[in-house]
Design an enzyme around this catalytic site. Structure first.
Site, PDB file in Angstrom:
ATOM      1  N   SER A 160       0.914  -1.181   0.072  1.00 31.62           N
ATOM      2  CA  SER A 160       0.004   0.054  -0.021  1.00 31.62           C
ATOM      3  C   SER A 160       0.954   1.243  -0.002  1.00 31.62           C
ATOM      4  CB  SER A 160      -0.793   0.015   1.092  1.00 31.62           C
ATOM      5  OG  SER A 160      -1.321   1.213   1.625  1.00 31.62           O
ATOM      6  N   TYR A 180      -1.959  -1.510  10.984  1.00 34.29           N
ATOM      7  CA  TYR A 180      -2.250  -2.115   9.536  1.00 34.29           C
ATOM      8  C   TYR A 180      -1.236  -1.776   8.829  1.00 34.29           C
ATOM      9  CZ  TYR A 180      -3.670  -1.684   4.887  1.00 34.29           C
ATOM     10  OH  TYR A 180      -3.686  -1.772   3.642  1.00 34.29           O
ATOM     11  N   LYS A 198       2.142  -3.890   6.527  1.00 35.69           N
ATOM     12  CA  LYS A 198       2.466  -3.982   4.920  1.00 35.69           C
ATOM     13  C   LYS A 198       4.070  -3.416   5.053  1.00 35.69           C
ATOM     14  CE  LYS A 198      -1.458  -4.620   3.247  1.00 35.69           C
ATOM     15  NZ  LYS A 198      -1.527  -6.026   2.679  1.00 35.69           N
TER      16      LYS A 198
HETATM   17  N1  UFG Z   1     -12.977  10.467   3.970  1.00 33.64           N
HETATM   18  C1  UFG Z   1     -13.742  11.216   4.240  1.00 33.64           C
HETATM   19  N2  UFG Z   1     -15.102  10.695   4.944  1.00 33.64           N
HETATM   20  C2  UFG Z   1     -15.278   9.407   4.931  1.00 33.64           C
HETATM   21  C3  UFG Z   1     -14.174   8.575   4.518  1.00 33.64           C
HETATM   22  C4  UFG Z   1     -12.975   9.129   4.077  1.00 33.64           C
HETATM   23  O1  UFG Z   1     -13.731  12.575   4.208  1.00 33.64           O
HETATM   24  O2  UFG Z   1     -16.121   9.084   5.456  1.00 33.64           O
HETATM   25  C5  UFG Z   1     -11.656  10.918   3.224  1.00 33.64           C
HETATM   26  C6  UFG Z   1     -10.699  10.661   4.224  1.00 33.64           C
HETATM   27  O3  UFG Z   1     -10.383  11.729   5.240  1.00 33.64           O
HETATM   28  C7  UFG Z   1      -9.277  10.800   3.107  1.00 33.64           C
HETATM   29  C8  UFG Z   1     -10.145  10.045   1.866  1.00 33.64           C
HETATM   30  O4  UFG Z   1     -11.463  10.306   2.040  1.00 33.64           O
HETATM   31  O5  UFG Z   1      -8.864  11.981   2.895  1.00 33.64           O
HETATM   32  C9  UFG Z   1      -9.652   8.663   1.436  1.00 33.64           C
HETATM   33  O6  UFG Z   1     -10.064   7.945   2.818  1.00 33.64           O
HETATM   34  P1  UFG Z   1     -10.045   6.372   2.595  1.00 33.64           P
HETATM   35  O7  UFG Z   1     -10.376   5.774   4.139  1.00 33.64           O
HETATM   36  O8  UFG Z   1     -10.905   5.955   1.627  1.00 33.64           O
HETATM   37  O9  UFG Z   1      -8.579   6.019   2.233  1.00 33.64           O
HETATM   38  P2  UFG Z   1      -7.349   6.321   2.963  1.00 33.64           P
HETATM   39  O10 UFG Z   1      -6.338   6.879   1.958  1.00 33.64           O
HETATM   40  O11 UFG Z   1      -7.510   6.691   4.312  1.00 33.64           O
HETATM   41  O12 UFG Z   1      -6.748   5.048   3.329  1.00 33.64           O
HETATM   42  C10 UFG Z   1      -6.333   4.100   2.198  1.00 33.64           C
HETATM   43  C11 UFG Z   1      -6.384   2.430   2.126  1.00 33.64           C
HETATM   44  C12 UFG Z   1      -5.870   1.952   3.464  1.00 33.64           C
HETATM   45  C13 UFG Z   1      -4.324   2.751   3.345  1.00 33.64           C
HETATM   46  C14 UFG Z   1      -4.377   4.043   3.144  1.00 33.64           C
HETATM   47  C15 UFG Z   1      -2.939   4.545   3.158  1.00 33.64           C
HETATM   48  O13 UFG Z   1      -7.993   2.258   2.374  1.00 33.64           O
HETATM   49  O14 UFG Z   1      -5.959   0.639   3.482  1.00 33.64           O
HETATM   50  O15 UFG Z   1      -5.072   4.373   2.122  1.00 33.64           O
HETATM   51  O16 UFG Z   1      -2.682   6.026   3.273  1.00 33.64           O
HETATM   52  F1  UFG Z   1      -3.555   2.153   4.651  1.00 33.64           F
END
Ligand code: UFG
Length: 345
Positions: A126, A151, A155
């Site tokens: 990731s 998590y 990785k």
């Molecule tokens: N977000 C919101 N509202 C929500 C969910 C997410 O605003 O309800 C925002 C988050 O703050 C972030 C973006 O949308 O800015 C993406 O969030 P995700 O949770 O979809 O994805 P992440 O980038 O946080 O996480 C992903 C993968 C993880 C990994 C991570 C590494 O899901 O497995 O990237 O940065 F670890």
């Protein structure tokens, strides 16, 4: 036919990869403990490809069960290892679950590869390994930052375990794929993301809100140092991502990998949360009620890939537009709702 073992093959990225493997002429065998997926995915894969993959309900941490499975399938030529727990928040609450699930399964798999002389491994990593990169877009040689969650740590440690093992076993080779943010669903809307309970990730929350299942989407922060204040990610189409695995497997089988290769899989384009919402509304014509709330702990401000190494060496490039990808996510959500209604009647 060349036989490929896919662990976690009924999961989100796994199921899309199984479809692409079968469409490319590989024989696929799946092990999955169905902890975050549905057995019906096998019917859906069969519907798309006309082939039902061999499946066994096995937890990859169960060394004996895995040994028995691989003894039965003694002609496996490569393994794609998806099976892992992936909820960042849950990993903070229950780190040992993550260290045991994600690392025991990997160590066992590598031992089995040694025991059964299976040379080739594709591993799901990731972009989380980069933390907040100092330079954007981020390349594979960017420094690995301290992990922000157990998590993420699994990785990072997983990658190290693979490198150490491969360097000590010259017959073994691996391709490590660092995914950015996978979104969307198969164009048939037969398979897609099946979040358990309240979604953690942005896209399933967007589609569930659009479908009226959730009152509103919470946008985690609008005071980041980005043009509109919301976080930026590199959203990559899941089918594009799946296709990269097929290329990686073939590259390993062709013996083009000296020891370990690591690739970013992203589009090279960063989009903010607010841009995703706006684009989703434009392409579907459906409103997504949202409100800005506080930042979510542990979120990276902005990250997007430099995918040039994968473009050049794998000959892989993301092809789908974000518009089409968001449409596919919406078609999948609508199908889920229709199926749910039908099963209630
Ligand atoms: N977000 C919101 N509202 C929500 C969910 C997410 O605003 O309800 C925002 C988050 O703050 C972030 C973006 O949308 O800015 C993406 O969030 P995700 O949770 O979809 O994805 P992440 O980038 O946080 O996480 C992903 C993968 C993880 C990994 C991570 C590494 O899901 O497995 O990237 O940065 F670890």
């Amino acid at each position: 036919m060349t036989k490929i073992l896919v662990t976690g093959g009924t999961g989100y990225i796994g199921s899309h990869t199984v479809v692409e493997l079968q469409n490319s002429g590989y024989e696929v065998v799946i092990v999955d403990n169905l902890s975050n997926s549905d057995i019906q995915v096998l019917d859906r894969i069969e519907k798309i490809t006309g082939i039902r993959p061999v499946f066994e309900n096995i937890d990859c941490t169960d060394f004996m069960a895995m040994t028995n499975f691989i003894e039965k399938h003694n002609d496996i030529k490569a393994i794609i290892h998806f099976a892992a727990s992936k909820a960042v928040g849950e990993s903070v609450e229950n780190p040992l679950l993550y260290y045991s699930n994600n690392l025991f399964s990997l160590v066992h798999l590598l031992k089995l590869m040694q025991n059964f002389k299976i040379s080739n491994l594709v591993f799901s990593s990731s972009c989380t390994v980069y933390g907040q990169p100092d330079e954007l877009p981020v390349t594979e040689s960017a420094p690995i930052k301290p992990a922000l969650s157990p998590y993420g740590n699994t990785k990072q440690i997983g990658e190290e375990i693979i490198r150490d093992t491969i360097y000590a076993n010259p017959d073994m080779k691996s391709i490590i794929l660092r995914y950015f943010n996978p979104i969307g669903a198969h164009q048939t809307a037969e398979i897609g993301e099946l979040p358990n309970g309240i979604p953690n990730n942005l896209l399933p929350f967007v589609t569930q809100t659009a479908a009226g299942l959730r009152k509103e989407l919470k946008v985690f922060g609008d005071d980041y140092d980005t043009p509109d204040g919301s976080c930026i990610r590199d959203y990559i189409n899941v089918v594009d991502l799946a296709k990269a695995h097929v290329i990686a497997v073939q590259r390993l089988l062709d013996k083009h990998v000296r020891d370990v290769e690591t690739f970013n899989l992203g589009t090279g384009r960063g989009l903010s949360v607010l841009e995703i919402i706006k684009t989703f509304e434009e392409v579907t014509g459906v409103k997504v009620p949202y409100k800005i709330v506080d930042r979510r702990e542990g979120d990276i401000e902005k990250v997007w890939a430099n995918p040039v190494y994968a473009n050049n060496v794998l000959g892989w490039k993301s092809a789908e537009t974000v518009e089409d990808t968001l449409r596919s996510a919406w078609a999948w959500e609508q199908k889920l709702q229709m199926n749910r209604k039908n099963s209630q009647n």
